[in-house]
Write an enzyme that holds these catalytic residues in place. Structure first.
Site, PDB file in Angstrom:
ATOM      1  CG  ASP A 240      -5.675 -19.607  -0.065  1.00  0.00           C
ATOM      2  OD1 ASP A 240      -4.845 -20.497   0.179  1.00  0.00           O
ATOM      3  OD2 ASP A 240      -6.117 -18.841   0.807  1.00  0.00           O
TER       4      ASP A 240
ATOM      5  CG  ASN B 198      -8.649  -9.593   7.389  1.00  0.00           C
ATOM      6  OD1 ASN B 198      -8.686 -10.820   7.488  1.00  0.00           O
ATOM      7  ND2 ASN B 198      -8.311  -8.995   6.257  1.00  0.00           N
TER       8      ASN B 198
ATOM      9  CG  HIS C 273      -8.263 -13.591   5.553  1.00  0.00           C
ATOM     10  ND1 HIS C 273      -7.307 -12.696   5.092  1.00  0.00           N
ATOM     11  CD2 HIS C 273      -7.540 -14.640   6.033  1.00  0.00           C
ATOM     12  CE1 HIS C 273      -6.108 -13.196   5.283  1.00  0.00           C
ATOM     13  NE2 HIS C 273      -6.215 -14.374   5.852  1.00  0.00           N
TER      14      HIS C 273
ATOM     15  CD  GLU D 125      -8.239 -10.364   2.558  1.00  0.00           C
ATOM     16  OE1 GLU D 125      -8.557 -10.582   3.746  1.00  0.00           O
ATOM     17  OE2 GLU D 125      -7.051 -10.206   2.197  1.00  0.00           O
TER      18      GLU D 125
END
Ligand code: F6R
Length: 268
Positions: free
Chosen positions: A67, A137, A139, A144
């Site tokens: 990313d 979380n 990801h 996400e």
């Protein structure tokens, strides 16, 4: 899944680096998928040290990062390109022309970046080993919760939680992008092999959901359960909420014994 629980973050770094080194020494032209963030930093340090000891070379390596922020100036110290230069690329013999991040060039439409990135990955023969960290979380990359498990490289809006956790990298007055371009979950699953690293107690819930939870878009890392060759390499703290921790330790013990006897097969 091959879940390996080791005593410390330093051991995660050493074992992760040994796995990457083994691959580089086995394949002539290796295509690596790389992650940024706190977790792989120590592993990159181990790889740089191994390079300095002449135990491995990156000369034949092509790399694709997971990313990159959208909207940062090229060369911005917070960009993932700068991170990779600082942590790895500047210290090894990788050809800069063979290092890729999903960066949106000036004048390029962000929606064009993903398909072009995927085409380049395919042109290079696909990713041999994808390194991943995991968000609190769940990801992976910047996929996400609620990201499509069939997603490909595209623009994503980061959650407030992810923005807060990465805020520490931006100084006062510096703009933190809220958008990023990330490989999709399906892009990640295309890799031949995946190595997920997690350290520290703050990752324990996410590791549990990824390894033992249902496969669900609410925890994008749980999609890794669908892949045939995944190693989840964690320290005791990150493994502390795994219900099957004892079993994983037992399996690992058996695997290490078999490996030391020269027996190796896919046990995931
Ligand atoms: C980084 C990335 C993220 C991180 C994750 C964990 O390229 O794709 O998914 O791996 O946010 O970050 P750290 O390691 O900083 O806890």
């Amino acid at each position: 899944m091959d879940v390996r629980i080791v005593a410390s973050a330093a051991e995660v770094a050493r074992e992760g680096a040994a796995k990457v080194a083994g691959l580089l020494n086995r394949l002539d032209d290796t295509v690596l998928g790389l992650a940024t963030g706190e977790t792989p930093r120590a592993m990159y340090r181990e790889l740089v040290l191994a390079f300095e000891r002449k135990e491995l070379s990156f000369a034949g390596v092509t790399s694709f990062n997971l990313d990159e922020y959208l909207g940062l100036e090229p060369g911005s110290p917070q960009s993932y390109r700068s991170y990779m230069q600082r942590e790895l690329f500047d210290h090894v013999d990788i050809d800069p022309l063979n290092t890729f991040l999903p960066f949106c060039e000036a004048g390029q439409h962000p929606d064009e970046v993903g398909p072009a990135y995927e085409a380049e990955i395919r042109r290079r023969g696909g990713i041999d080993l994808q390194i991943l960290g995991i968000g609190r979380n769940g990801h992976i990359g910047f996929n996400e919760p609620a990201s499509s498990l069939g997603s490909r490289t595209r623009v994503k809006t980061l959650t407030r939680e992810t923005l807060a956790s990465n805020r520490r990298y931006f100084g006062p007055g510096e703009t933190q992008p809220e958008l990023a371009i990330t490989m999709g979950v399906a892009t990640i699953l295309d890799a031949q092999e995946i190595l997920l690293l997690a350290t520290g107690e703050s990752k324990a819930d996410a590791v549990r959901a990824a390894v033992e939870g249902p496969v669900a878009a609410m925890c994008p890392a749980s999609a890794l359960q669908l892949h045939r060759r995944v190693t989840v390499l964690v320290d005791d703290a990150a493994a502390s909420k795994l219900e099957l921790a004892d079993y994983f330790r037992w399996v690992d013990e058996q695997n290490r014994r078999l490996e030391s006897e020269g027996v190796e097969w896919n046990r995931s």
